[in-house]
Write a protein that holds these residues in place. Sequence first.
Motif, mmCIF file in Angstrom:
data_model
loop_
_atom_site.group_PDB
_atom_site.id
_atom_site.type_symbol
_atom_site.label_atom_id
_atom_site.label_comp_id
_atom_site.label_asym_id
_atom_site.label_seq_id
_atom_site.Cartn_x
_atom_site.Cartn_y
_atom_site.Cartn_z
ATOM 1 N N PHE A 31 -18.172 65.202 -19.577
ATOM 2 C CA PHE A 31 -17.103 64.233 -19.336
ATOM 3 C C PHE A 31 -16.152 64.747 -18.255
ATOM 4 O O PHE A 31 -15.785 64.020 -17.323
ATOM 5 C CB PHE A 31 -16.343 63.985 -20.635
ATOM 6 N N LEU A 32 -15.749 66.003 -18.371
ATOM 7 C CA LEU A 32 -14.818 66.578 -17.408
ATOM 8 C C LEU A 32 -15.427 66.638 -16.015
ATOM 9 O O LEU A 32 -14.729 66.422 -15.012
ATOM 10 C CB LEU A 32 -14.394 67.973 -17.863
ATOM 11 N N SER A 33 -16.729 66.920 -15.922
ATOM 12 C CA SER A 33 -17.373 66.949 -14.606
ATOM 13 C C SER A 33 -17.294 65.577 -13.940
ATOM 14 O O SER A 33 -17.132 65.466 -12.720
ATOM 15 C CB SER A 33 -18.827 67.404 -14.726
ATOM 16 N N GLN A 34 -17.391 64.515 -14.746
ATOM 17 C CA GLN A 34 -17.283 63.165 -14.205
ATOM 18 C C GLN A 34 -15.832 62.838 -13.830
ATOM 19 O O GLN A 34 -15.578 62.095 -12.880
ATOM 20 C CB GLN A 34 -17.799 62.152 -15.234
ATOM 21 N N VAL A 35 -14.867 63.405 -14.570
ATOM 22 C CA VAL A 35 -13.459 63.233 -14.216
ATOM 23 C C VAL A 35 -13.184 63.846 -12.848
ATOM 24 O O VAL A 35 -12.536 63.246 -11.992
ATOM 25 C CB VAL A 35 -12.554 63.877 -15.285
ATOM 26 N N ASP B 257 -22.545 70.613 -14.392
ATOM 27 C CA ASP B 257 -21.909 70.235 -13.134
ATOM 28 C C ASP B 257 -22.056 68.741 -12.927
ATOM 29 O O ASP B 257 -22.481 68.009 -13.830
ATOM 30 C CB ASP B 257 -22.483 71.026 -11.955
ATOM 31 N N SER B 258 -21.702 68.265 -11.735
ATOM 32 C CA SER B 258 -21.690 66.831 -11.471
ATOM 33 C C SER B 258 -23.075 66.207 -11.531
ATOM 34 O O SER B 258 -23.212 64.988 -11.650
ATOM 35 C CB SER B 258 -21.059 66.557 -10.101
ATOM 36 N N GLY C 90 -8.362 69.528 -19.428
ATOM 37 C CA GLY C 90 -8.894 69.761 -18.098
ATOM 38 C C GLY C 90 -8.548 68.661 -17.123
ATOM 39 O O GLY C 90 -8.461 68.886 -15.916
ATOM 40 N N ILE C 91 -8.335 67.445 -17.641
ATOM 41 C CA ILE C 91 -7.977 66.354 -16.749
ATOM 42 C C ILE C 91 -6.620 66.622 -16.120
ATOM 43 O O ILE C 91 -6.372 66.313 -14.960
ATOM 44 C CB ILE C 91 -7.984 65.022 -17.515
ATOM 45 N N ALA C 92 -5.720 67.216 -16.869
ATOM 46 C CA ALA C 92 -4.408 67.550 -16.315
ATOM 47 C C ALA C 92 -4.550 68.511 -15.153
ATOM 48 O O ALA C 92 -3.895 68.376 -14.121
ATOM 49 C CB ALA C 92 -3.526 68.157 -17.397
ATOM 50 N N ALA C 93 -5.421 69.495 -15.324
ATOM 51 C CA ALA C 93 -5.644 70.448 -14.240
ATOM 52 C C ALA C 93 -6.250 69.753 -13.035
ATOM 53 O O ALA C 93 -5.930 70.064 -11.886
ATOM 54 C CB ALA C 93 -6.558 71.567 -14.709
ATOM 55 N N THR C 94 -7.146 68.799 -13.283
ATOM 56 C CA THR C 94 -7.729 68.052 -12.182
ATOM 57 C C THR C 94 -6.641 67.325 -11.404
ATOM 58 O O THR C 94 -6.677 67.242 -10.178
ATOM 59 C CB THR C 94 -8.746 67.034 -12.718
ATOM 60 N N ALA D 48 -16.920 67.548 -6.046
ATOM 61 C CA ALA D 48 -17.471 67.577 -7.404
ATOM 62 C C ALA D 48 -18.605 68.586 -7.513
ATOM 63 O O ALA D 48 -18.793 69.223 -8.552
ATOM 64 C CB ALA D 48 -17.957 66.182 -7.799
ATOM 65 N N GLY D 49 -19.359 68.767 -6.422
ATOM 66 C CA GLY D 49 -20.468 69.717 -6.441
ATOM 67 C C GLY D 49 -20.031 71.157 -6.525
ATOM 68 O O GLY D 49 -20.815 72.036 -6.876
ATOM 69 N N GLY D 50 -18.753 71.420 -6.200
ATOM 70 C CA GLY D 50 -18.250 72.785 -6.248
ATOM 71 C C GLY D 50 -17.638 73.156 -7.584
ATOM 72 O O GLY D 50 -17.081 74.244 -7.714
ATOM 73 N N VAL D 51 -17.731 72.281 -8.574
ATOM 74 C CA VAL D 51 -17.139 72.516 -9.889
ATOM 75 C C VAL D 51 -18.237 72.827 -10.908
ATOM 76 O O VAL D 51 -19.192 72.061 -11.062
ATOM 77 C CB VAL D 51 -16.322 71.296 -10.351
ATOM 78 N N LYS D 52 -18.108 73.962 -11.580
ATOM 79 C CA LYS D 52 -19.065 74.387 -12.598
ATOM 80 C C LYS D 52 -18.336 74.565 -13.930
ATOM 81 O O LYS D 52 -17.210 75.052 -13.962
ATOM 82 C CB LYS D 52 -19.734 75.713 -12.214
ATOM 83 N N LEU D 53 -18.988 74.172 -15.012
ATOM 84 C CA LEU D 53 -18.413 74.324 -16.340
ATOM 85 C C LEU D 53 -19.402 75.073 -17.225
ATOM 86 O O LEU D 53 -20.598 74.781 -17.209
ATOM 87 C CB LEU D 53 -18.087 72.962 -16.955
ATOM 88 N N ILE D 54 -18.891 76.039 -17.996
ATOM 89 C CA ILE D 54 -19.770 76.873 -18.808
ATOM 90 C C ILE D 54 -19.010 77.335 -20.043
ATOM 91 O O ILE D 54 -17.779 77.464 -20.022
ATOM 92 C CB ILE D 54 -20.284 78.082 -17.994
#
Length: 539
Positions: free
Chosen positions: A285-289, A532-533, A67-71, A341-347
């Motif tokens: 972790f990814l949300s913090q990235v 999320d963040s 996911g960091i690559a996508a970021t 960061a607030g617009g990113v959700k992970l599930i």
Amino acid sequence: MSDHRQAAVRDRRSEPASHGRRGARRAGGDGPPPETSPRDLPTQPREAAPRSKGRKQRRLTGGAWAGIAATGLLVLGTLGGYGVYRNTVGNIDGVELAGKLGNNRPAPVKGALNVLIVGSDTREGDNLKYGQKMADAGKRTDTIILMHIAPDRDKATFVSFPRDSVVDMPACQSETGAPVAARTEMINAAYNEGGITCTITTIEALTDIRIDHFVEVDFTGFKNIVDALGGVRVCLTKPVDDKKAKLQLPAGWHLLAGEKALGYVRLRGYGDGSDIGRIKRQQVFLSQVVKKATSSELLTDPVKMLNFINTAAKSVRMDEELAKDTGTLLEIGKSAQKLTAGGVKLITVPWGPHPDDPNRVAWVQPYANQLFAAIKNDTEVTPPPDPKAKPAVKREQVRIQVFNGTDTPNRAREVAAELADQGFVVTHVGNARPATGNVPTTTVRYAKKDAADGVSYGDALAARLSGDKRAPVAGKVRPVTTEKYVPSVAPPPTPGGKAPTGPVIQLVIGADWPGVRALPKIPDALTDKVVDSKTNPCT
């Protein structure tokens, strides 16, 4: 389940369980069976235990670092007017997919962007030190994530697929062009046996979502990207002392980079030791990235940004179409300036124990399909507001009567429930099928006397029907039968606490009934599963 699929599951059950007996009991006690209620969706992950020494080593290597690559792609081009950025992203390693994904794919859509992210645990090159005994074992992935970027590029949703999900893997063509037979198997077998092409084909078949591009990154790439960000902060609820992950840290907050960051996402001997629990930590972790990558600290520093983009470009592999299309890469990056960061959700895909093998994962329905439908329907770009236009009619302002014009039983009540769940005020249901036979065409209708507002209120309903938008029709029908509709769940209070007073709209269901379009948001039943963040693992 067919005989050959049952046999496949039995064959898997004959192997030592990947989750262990403790995992089976935990899964059976806390994970829901299919068709369970939202409040019973699983919150406790299952335990994972290795099958063998080689299996155990492989299981320790999975992670959500891809996911960091996508970021990195999301922030490309923020300073994109300079040729150096264009030259850098043009050097990304590309994979040719043309002709290898078959013809039976979901239809392409405009607006949103769907990127499949995989983490490779190859031991080639610089990755050899993470498992020399597996140097000739090829590539595997325990990380499969669908990244959905909203049409307006201001939101992104990451959906994780648990590796032990037992799924119907369709016949596919491997990266080398070799055929791979259809089978019922764990989802990560698609990548292990057919590479990225079979993984894309499988995900598309399971979700009915068209995959536009893919991104892949390995161990070394992950470390380099995190280092380029200056490390990422994480919080540990208890101390870690794991020799296999090469990580020893006290409880509390830590800034992790390099080997420690890699050790954290590979960590298995922590918490309850489960794969689902590890996915949750990786999502945090990814949300913090994302938070770090979209911060002004990176975006306003040309030196840091160039270093980050150079590192990301060297650390990823992606489809040839995207890798060589620097214009698209830069367009994505520029548009992502609106992403916060607030617009990113992970599930994680809603899951539970498989009914034929509690040591495996089955996706819980209807919640998994509701999640996929929400992503699939997020395709429309929001136009800029027109100060001269009338305010759009909200769903909560629309009163609806739902009448079944067909001989399909209970359809009016089923459709009414779907519309009520989306916020419409359904007042009545009934039968409107004439004695001559089914009504051929579904219509949205309003009273002729309400011509001034009927169209705008009818449009609010028509917009939620699948397929081409239907123009509201003047003139109501007289139903054969009618009764008041009482929703199974009390509707939320209307804005301002007042009942809607606009015109009553009729929905007459015809033989061509297209269905109700899912809302482009994570279903309410799954909102408590979102990372999320703001998610703090230490609270």
